[in-house]
Design a protein around this motif. Structure first.
Motif, mmCIF file in Angstrom:
data_model
loop_
_atom_site.group_PDB
_atom_site.id
_atom_site.type_symbol
_atom_site.label_atom_id
_atom_site.label_comp_id
_atom_site.label_asym_id
_atom_site.label_seq_id
_atom_site.Cartn_x
_atom_site.Cartn_y
_atom_site.Cartn_z
ATOM 1 N N ALA A 154 44.823 25.316 34.205
ATOM 2 C CA ALA A 154 45.728 24.166 34.359
ATOM 3 C C ALA A 154 47.068 24.574 34.960
ATOM 4 O O ALA A 154 47.798 23.718 35.475
ATOM 5 C CB ALA A 154 45.949 23.494 32.998
ATOM 6 N N HIS A 155 47.380 25.876 34.910
ATOM 7 C CA HIS A 155 48.653 26.380 35.445
ATOM 8 C C HIS A 155 48.369 27.607 36.334
ATOM 9 O O HIS A 155 48.760 28.737 35.985
ATOM 10 C CB HIS A 155 49.623 26.754 34.314
ATOM 11 N N PRO A 156 47.664 27.411 37.444
ATOM 12 C CA PRO A 156 47.252 28.557 38.283
ATOM 13 C C PRO A 156 48.433 29.376 38.798
ATOM 14 O O PRO A 156 49.404 28.831 39.318
ATOM 15 C CB PRO A 156 46.489 27.895 39.437
ATOM 16 N N GLY A 157 48.373 30.689 38.588
ATOM 17 C CA GLY A 157 49.414 31.585 39.085
ATOM 18 C C GLY A 157 50.696 31.578 38.291
ATOM 19 O O GLY A 157 51.649 32.280 38.661
ATOM 20 N N LYS A 158 50.752 30.823 37.183
ATOM 21 C CA LYS A 158 51.985 30.742 36.395
ATOM 22 C C LYS A 158 52.056 31.807 35.304
ATOM 23 O O LYS A 158 53.127 32.055 34.746
ATOM 24 C CB LYS A 158 52.106 29.352 35.758
ATOM 25 N N LEU A 159 50.926 32.423 35.005
ATOM 26 C CA LEU A 159 50.905 33.455 33.971
ATOM 27 C C LEU A 159 51.010 34.840 34.611
ATOM 28 O O LEU A 159 50.338 35.132 35.601
ATOM 29 C CB LEU A 159 49.606 33.380 33.157
ATOM 30 N N ASN A 160 51.872 35.680 34.036
ATOM 31 C CA ASN A 160 51.943 37.086 34.436
ATOM 32 C C ASN A 160 51.199 37.921 33.402
ATOM 33 O O ASN A 160 51.297 37.657 32.202
ATOM 34 C CB ASN A 160 53.394 37.572 34.487
ATOM 35 N N TYR A 161 50.460 38.902 33.877
ATOM 36 C CA TYR A 161 49.857 39.833 32.920
ATOM 37 C C TYR A 161 50.389 41.228 33.189
ATOM 38 O O TYR A 161 50.504 41.659 34.327
ATOM 39 C CB TYR A 161 48.329 39.786 32.950
ATOM 40 N N SER A 162 50.746 41.921 32.125
ATOM 41 C CA SER A 162 51.332 43.246 32.245
ATOM 42 C C SER A 162 50.267 44.321 32.099
ATOM 43 O O SER A 162 49.127 44.059 31.695
ATOM 44 C CB SER A 162 52.420 43.437 31.185
ATOM 45 N N SER A 163 50.632 45.562 32.429
ATOM 46 C CA SER A 163 49.740 46.717 32.262
ATOM 47 C C SER A 163 50.588 47.979 32.263
ATOM 48 O O SER A 163 51.751 47.956 32.671
ATOM 49 C CB SER A 163 48.699 46.775 33.388
ATOM 50 N N PRO A 164 50.008 49.109 31.834
ATOM 51 C CA PRO A 164 50.753 50.382 31.880
ATOM 52 C C PRO A 164 50.889 50.949 33.286
ATOM 53 O O PRO A 164 51.541 51.981 33.455
ATOM 54 C CB PRO A 164 49.901 51.318 31.011
ATOM 55 N N GLY A 165 50.282 50.301 34.274
ATOM 56 C CA GLY A 165 50.389 50.801 35.636
ATOM 57 C C GLY A 165 49.194 50.409 36.486
ATOM 58 O O GLY A 165 48.133 50.033 35.972
ATOM 59 N N VAL A 166 49.356 50.509 37.792
ATOM 60 C CA VAL A 166 48.283 50.179 38.730
ATOM 61 C C VAL A 166 47.107 51.129 38.522
ATOM 62 O O VAL A 166 47.269 52.342 38.459
ATOM 63 C CB VAL A 166 48.790 50.264 40.180
ATOM 64 N N GLY A 167 45.911 50.559 38.376
ATOM 65 C CA GLY A 167 44.715 51.362 38.184
ATOM 66 C C GLY A 167 44.436 51.738 36.752
ATOM 67 O O GLY A 167 43.447 52.416 36.472
ATOM 68 N N SER A 168 45.281 51.317 35.824
ATOM 69 C CA SER A 168 45.060 51.606 34.404
ATOM 70 C C SER A 168 43.927 50.734 33.865
ATOM 71 O O SER A 168 43.509 49.752 34.486
ATOM 72 C CB SER A 168 46.330 51.344 33.608
ATOM 73 N N ALA A 169 43.432 51.096 32.687
ATOM 74 C CA ALA A 169 42.363 50.315 32.071
ATOM 75 C C ALA A 169 42.799 48.867 31.831
ATOM 76 O O ALA A 169 42.034 47.924 32.047
ATOM 77 C CB ALA A 169 41.941 50.966 30.752
ATOM 78 N N ALA A 170 44.049 48.685 31.397
ATOM 79 C CA ALA A 170 44.546 47.330 31.146
ATOM 80 C C ALA A 170 44.647 46.527 32.435
ATOM 81 O O ALA A 170 44.406 45.312 32.442
ATOM 82 C CB ALA A 170 45.904 47.407 30.454
#
Length: 327
Positions: A154-170
């Motif tokens: 319902a809110h495309p592109g409005k959520l940011n998801y974080s991670s420990p870095g590019v290519g990380s498991a998260a």
């Protein structure tokens, strides 16, 4: 002591047990492994969960086998530096690798893989998993996976998801969630899981596949768990349903850590190290320490560990490629 045995014991110090071969004696005439200090390379910085687990095992093995097991940190390049160091050492059991799952991810996020796990390493035991959970900032009005997917659509592109870095498991888990759920989210990488959790708490990101131990130390009451991103429920959050239970069968990601050696290690040494670690992990004292550290035990056989490594590469390779994060 006979002259023959004196000669055997002298020659056993030579590389490759030349003395035993020349004399036709069994290698059992030589000192039993380990007869000198063993170095365990941790391809991560000091103080994290992988490093602490390596040191717990090293201390216990030193006590059981009456020989020094010494942990050395060789961090850098998501585990590549320490891993390549071990690969280049003799396969004699005196240099080992205690590594996290990033050693498999490093293979899939590079066009030219830094090493071949099947050919360059001998798996000994996958010790345990530091489980991941899908969590959101409390400002996001969702309480389960189904609601999160509906909100994201319902809110495309409005959520940011974080991670420990590019290519990380998260990071890869976030991309897999986007693909399987058909949603859009924006990746906000950090330089470690601690920073990623703080991004979530501050509201800079709204979604994160977080290490449960990191959550417990940095913000258990300031985030909202949605689902456990593991094959089964974790003892750390027993009431939290898995992603599979929540409608995404087979979805699992976790930061395991295990012991490996250079390719070609004697199967007898592999078995001895494996069996000794299983015995260590069976003690009530070690079980409590592992639980406090935030790990769920795996205690795989060498064959199972090898299969886990292959499965990680096969699963995450297409995800990394489709997300455009192959370097």
């Amino acid at each position: 002591m006979t002259k023959t045995w004196r000669l055997a014991l002298t020659l056993c110090a030579l590389p490759g047990l030349v003395g035993a071969a020349l004399l036709g004696e069994s290698t059992s005439a030589c000192a039993e492994y380990p007869d000198r200090p063993v170095h365990i390379i941790a391809p991560v910085g000091a103080g994290g969960g992988v490093d602490v687990m390596a040191r717990l095992l090293a201390q216990a093995l030193s006590e059981r086998l009456h020989q020094s097991f010494i942990v050395e940190n060789k961090p850098g390049a998501a585990g590549i530096i320490g891993t390549k160091y071990v690969i280049a050492t003799p396969a004699d059991g005196y240099t080992l690798l205690y590594a996290p799952s990033s050693i498999a991810l490093s293979v899939v996020v590079h066009k030219k893989a830094p090493y071949n796990i099947d050919k360059d390493l001998t798996p000994i035991i996958n010790v345990g998993i530091s489980p991941y959970a899908l969590v959101v900032n409390p400002s996001v009005p969702v309480h389960n996976l189904k609601e999160l997917i509906a909100y994201a659509k319902a809110h495309p592109g409005k959520l940011n998801y974080s991670s420990p870095g590019v290519g990380s498991a998260a990071h890869l888990a976030g991309e897999m969630l986007k693909t399987e759920a058909g949603i859009q989210m924006v990746h906000v990488p950090n330089k470690g899981m601690g920073g990623a959790v703080l991004d979530l708490i501050s509201g800079q990101a709204q979604v994160l596949f977080a290490s449960v131990p990191a959550l417990k130390t940095q913000g258990p009451d300031r985030v909202r768990p949605i689902a456990m991103a593991e094959k089964k429920r974790s003892a750390l959050l027993p009431d939290l349903p898995t992603m599979s239970e929540s409608g995404m069968p087979g979805f699992a990601v976790a930061n395991w850590s295990g012991l490996l050696a250079p390719a070609g290690l004697d199967p007898k040494i592999v078995k001895k190290l494996h069996d000794e670690i299983v015995a260590v992990l069976a003690t009530p004292e070690m079980k409590e320490k592992v639980k406090t550290l935030g790990y769920d035990l795996i205690e795989s056989t060498p064959k199972e560990f090898s299969e886990d490594l292959d499965a990680d590469i096969k699963r995450w390779g297409p995800v990394a490629e489709s997300a455009g994060i192959v370097k």
